[in-house]
Design a protein around this motif. Structure first.
Motif, mmCIF file in Angstrom:
data_model
loop_
_atom_site.group_PDB
_atom_site.id
_atom_site.type_symbol
_atom_site.label_atom_id
_atom_site.label_comp_id
_atom_site.label_asym_id
_atom_site.label_seq_id
_atom_site.Cartn_x
_atom_site.Cartn_y
_atom_site.Cartn_z
ATOM 1 N N LEU A 166 0.832 -1.229 -0.046
ATOM 2 C CA LEU A 166 0.057 0.001 -0.271
ATOM 3 C C LEU A 166 0.800 1.316 -0.002
ATOM 4 O O LEU A 166 0.588 2.373 -0.700
ATOM 5 C CB LEU A 166 -0.896 -0.014 0.961
ATOM 6 N N VAL A 167 1.863 1.219 0.624
ATOM 7 C CA VAL A 167 2.898 2.463 0.519
ATOM 8 C C VAL A 167 4.068 2.213 -0.391
ATOM 9 O O VAL A 167 4.623 3.368 -0.686
ATOM 10 C CB VAL A 167 3.323 2.641 2.080
ATOM 11 N N THR A 168 4.453 1.232 -0.553
ATOM 12 C CA THR A 168 5.424 1.130 -1.705
ATOM 13 C C THR A 168 4.834 1.539 -3.177
ATOM 14 O O THR A 168 5.853 1.970 -3.979
ATOM 15 C CB THR A 168 6.346 -0.149 -1.546
ATOM 16 N N GLY A 169 3.727 1.091 -3.356
ATOM 17 C CA GLY A 169 3.110 1.391 -4.810
ATOM 18 C C GLY A 169 3.817 0.308 -5.859
ATOM 19 O O GLY A 169 4.498 -0.644 -5.542
ATOM 20 N N GLU A 170 3.459 0.609 -7.205
ATOM 21 C CA GLU A 170 3.712 -0.188 -8.230
ATOM 22 C C GLU A 170 4.356 0.928 -9.272
ATOM 23 O O GLU A 170 4.533 1.968 -9.072
ATOM 24 C CB GLU A 170 2.639 -0.825 -8.941
ATOM 25 N N GLY A 171 4.761 0.137 -10.520
ATOM 26 C CA GLY A 171 5.218 1.052 -11.632
ATOM 27 C C GLY A 171 6.562 1.939 -11.343
ATOM 28 O O GLY A 171 7.605 1.407 -10.880
ATOM 29 N N ALA A 172 6.433 3.147 -11.207
ATOM 30 C CA ALA A 172 7.656 4.046 -11.363
ATOM 31 C C ALA A 172 7.783 4.570 -9.971
ATOM 32 O O ALA A 172 8.811 5.501 -9.883
ATOM 33 C CB ALA A 172 7.534 5.114 -12.270
ATOM 34 N N ASP A 173 7.159 4.234 -8.830
ATOM 35 C CA ASP A 173 7.282 4.963 -7.635
ATOM 36 C C ASP A 173 8.719 4.657 -6.904
ATOM 37 O O ASP A 173 9.109 5.611 -6.301
ATOM 38 C CB ASP A 173 6.235 4.028 -6.623
ATOM 39 N N GLY A 174 9.531 3.700 -7.273
ATOM 40 C CA GLY A 174 10.909 3.577 -6.856
ATOM 41 C C GLY A 174 10.752 3.355 -5.523
ATOM 42 O O GLY A 174 11.713 3.881 -4.627
ATOM 43 N N LEU A 175 10.136 2.837 -4.809
ATOM 44 C CA LEU A 175 10.034 2.513 -3.387
ATOM 45 C C LEU A 175 9.777 1.009 -2.925
ATOM 46 O O LEU A 175 8.767 0.299 -2.737
ATOM 47 C CB LEU A 175 9.059 3.401 -2.611
ATOM 48 N N PRO A 176 10.748 0.496 -2.914
ATOM 49 C CA PRO A 176 10.841 -1.233 -2.873
ATOM 50 C C PRO A 176 10.845 -1.816 -1.486
ATOM 51 O O PRO A 176 10.681 -2.951 -1.247
ATOM 52 C CB PRO A 176 11.979 -1.626 -3.822
ATOM 53 N N VAL A 177 11.053 -0.880 -0.520
ATOM 54 C CA VAL A 177 11.343 -1.313 0.766
ATOM 55 C C VAL A 177 10.524 -0.615 1.740
ATOM 56 O O VAL A 177 9.952 0.662 1.641
ATOM 57 C CB VAL A 177 12.724 -1.032 1.044
ATOM 58 N N ALA A 178 9.670 -1.430 2.781
ATOM 59 C CA ALA A 178 8.998 -0.715 3.834
ATOM 60 C C ALA A 178 9.130 -1.322 4.995
ATOM 61 O O ALA A 178 9.793 -2.333 5.180
ATOM 62 C CB ALA A 178 7.579 -0.812 3.454
ATOM 63 N N VAL A 179 9.035 -0.295 5.972
ATOM 64 C CA VAL A 179 9.115 -0.772 7.535
ATOM 65 C C VAL A 179 7.894 -0.950 8.039
ATOM 66 O O VAL A 179 6.880 0.121 7.955
ATOM 67 C CB VAL A 179 10.091 0.107 8.407
ATOM 68 N N ILE A 180 7.576 -2.097 8.877
ATOM 69 C CA ILE A 180 6.431 -1.999 9.519
ATOM 70 C C ILE A 180 6.620 -2.182 11.321
ATOM 71 O O ILE A 180 7.459 -3.007 11.707
ATOM 72 C CB ILE A 180 5.603 -3.533 9.370
ATOM 73 N N ARG A 181 6.150 -1.076 11.687
ATOM 74 C CA ARG A 181 6.700 -0.789 13.113
ATOM 75 C C ARG A 181 5.401 -1.013 14.188
ATOM 76 O O ARG A 181 4.226 -0.779 13.847
ATOM 77 C CB ARG A 181 7.350 0.710 13.041
ATOM 78 N N GLU A 182 5.568 -1.430 15.306
ATOM 79 C CA GLU A 182 4.725 -1.644 16.416
ATOM 80 C C GLU A 182 3.713 -2.483 16.122
ATOM 81 O O GLU A 182 2.439 -2.718 16.391
ATOM 82 C CB GLU A 182 3.906 -0.264 16.732
ATOM 83 N N TRP A 183 4.047 -3.765 15.315
ATOM 84 C CA TRP A 183 2.993 -4.641 15.146
ATOM 85 C C TRP A 183 3.877 -6.070 15.991
ATOM 86 O O TRP A 183 5.030 -6.087 16.066
ATOM 87 C CB TRP A 183 3.190 -5.237 13.661
ATOM 88 N N GLU A 184 2.860 -6.773 16.581
ATOM 89 C CA GLU A 184 3.199 -7.918 17.127
ATOM 90 C C GLU A 184 2.618 -9.327 16.606
ATOM 91 O O GLU A 184 1.349 -8.972 16.296
ATOM 92 C CB GLU A 184 2.968 -7.807 18.704
ATOM 93 N N PHE A 185 3.074 -10.570 16.692
ATOM 94 C CA PHE A 185 2.596 -11.609 16.158
ATOM 95 C C PHE A 185 1.667 -12.000 17.276
ATOM 96 O O PHE A 185 0.759 -12.695 16.957
ATOM 97 C CB PHE A 185 3.716 -12.599 16.263
ATOM 98 N N GLY A 186 1.600 -11.799 18.504
ATOM 99 C CA GLY A 186 0.707 -12.031 19.548
ATOM 100 C C GLY A 186 1.001 -13.412 20.022
ATOM 101 O O GLY A 186 1.937 -14.004 19.667
ATOM 102 N N ASP A 187 0.196 -14.021 21.121
ATOM 103 C CA ASP A 187 0.391 -14.947 21.820
ATOM 104 C C ASP A 187 -0.214 -16.171 21.106
ATOM 105 O O ASP A 187 -1.395 -16.664 21.376
ATOM 106 C CB ASP A 187 -0.310 -14.916 23.129
#
Length: 250
Positions: free
Chosen positions: A202-223
């Protein structure tokens, strides 16, 4: 949770130290999950190729001719040969090629990309995306998901999926837990690696965006229990079994 794309990465080329580039451009914290598009992993690993490197055999010519007859558009038999060589199995040969990669992912054209490939005709998927993820994880010390985009049966459009991962289980297993009415869950397995890949897309996009890497912060797998059985075994994949018997009527 927070999801953001990493800005300012240069064009990745064969032989580049991808972990060093990422370390230079993003300040990772404990608990972060890093998602990296398979395209930049492939570029760093030298997985670019030219169509001229693939000499089409009889099977490739047959597939190309059949797709051309169905779609009315010429299919390059060299491309079909590239798909065959990158595949463990061809599940469907017409009206498009659906292939099983050597690491178990089933996708159109074995995931071979023809977009954003400077200096070559084709960009192949990493040979083993989980190994690629492990190498980044060892250098950056955060969970890593290598992503690709993939179509979906029964729905229009594409979404991000995980093709390799390390540092976190691919799936949350809810079986044995209970719903709000106290009923035991017997079938629910959540593909969290795919969900994280889709969120990143959703944040890196497609085509010519040139944003191949994202960071997901404050996510937990849970118990929850977890496992890595994201790709179905052929013996339990009823759709794959049906496609093996399917013949497209021209």
């Amino acid at each position: 949770m927070e999801v953001f794309a990493v800005e300012g990465l240069p064009e990745v080329r064969s032989g580049d130290d991808l972990a060093a580039l990422l370390d230079e451009h993003v300040d990772l914290r404990d608990g972060d999950v890093l998602t990296v598009a398979s395209t930049v992993v492939s570029k760093a690993e030298g997985r670019q190729a030219d169509l001229g490197e693939f000499e089409p055999g009889d099977r490739a010519r047959e597939i190309a001719d059949r797709i051309g007859a169905i779609t009315g558009e010429r299919k390059d038999p060299r491309f079909a040969q590239a798909v065959i060589e990158e595949s463990e199995e061809i599940v469907l040969a017409a009206p498009f090629i659906l292939a099983v990669t050597r690491f178990g992912h089933i996708t159109v054209n074995a995931g071979i990309d023809r977009s954003n490939v400077p200096g070559g005709d084709l960009l192949l998927l990493p040979e083993n995306p989980t190994t690629s993820a492990q190498q980044l994880h060892e250098r950056l010390d955060v969970p890593v998901v290598v992503t690709d985009t993939s179509g979906r049966a029964f729905r229009q459009g594409q979404r991000g999926v995980a093709v390799g991962w390390t540092g976190l289980p691919a799936c949350r297993d809810w079986r044995g837990e209970h719903d709000r009415e106290g009923r035991e869950l017997s079938a629910t397995v959540e593909a969290v690696a795919d969900e994280l890949a889709a969120a990143a897309n959703l944040v890196t996009g497609e085509g010519a965006d040139g944003l191949p890497v994202a960071v997901i912060r404050e996510w937990e797998f849970g118990d929850h229990a977890g496992h890595d059985a994201l790709f179905r075994d052929q013996e339990n994949d009823l759709v794959r079994q049906a496609l093996a018997e399917f013949e497209y009527d021209t």
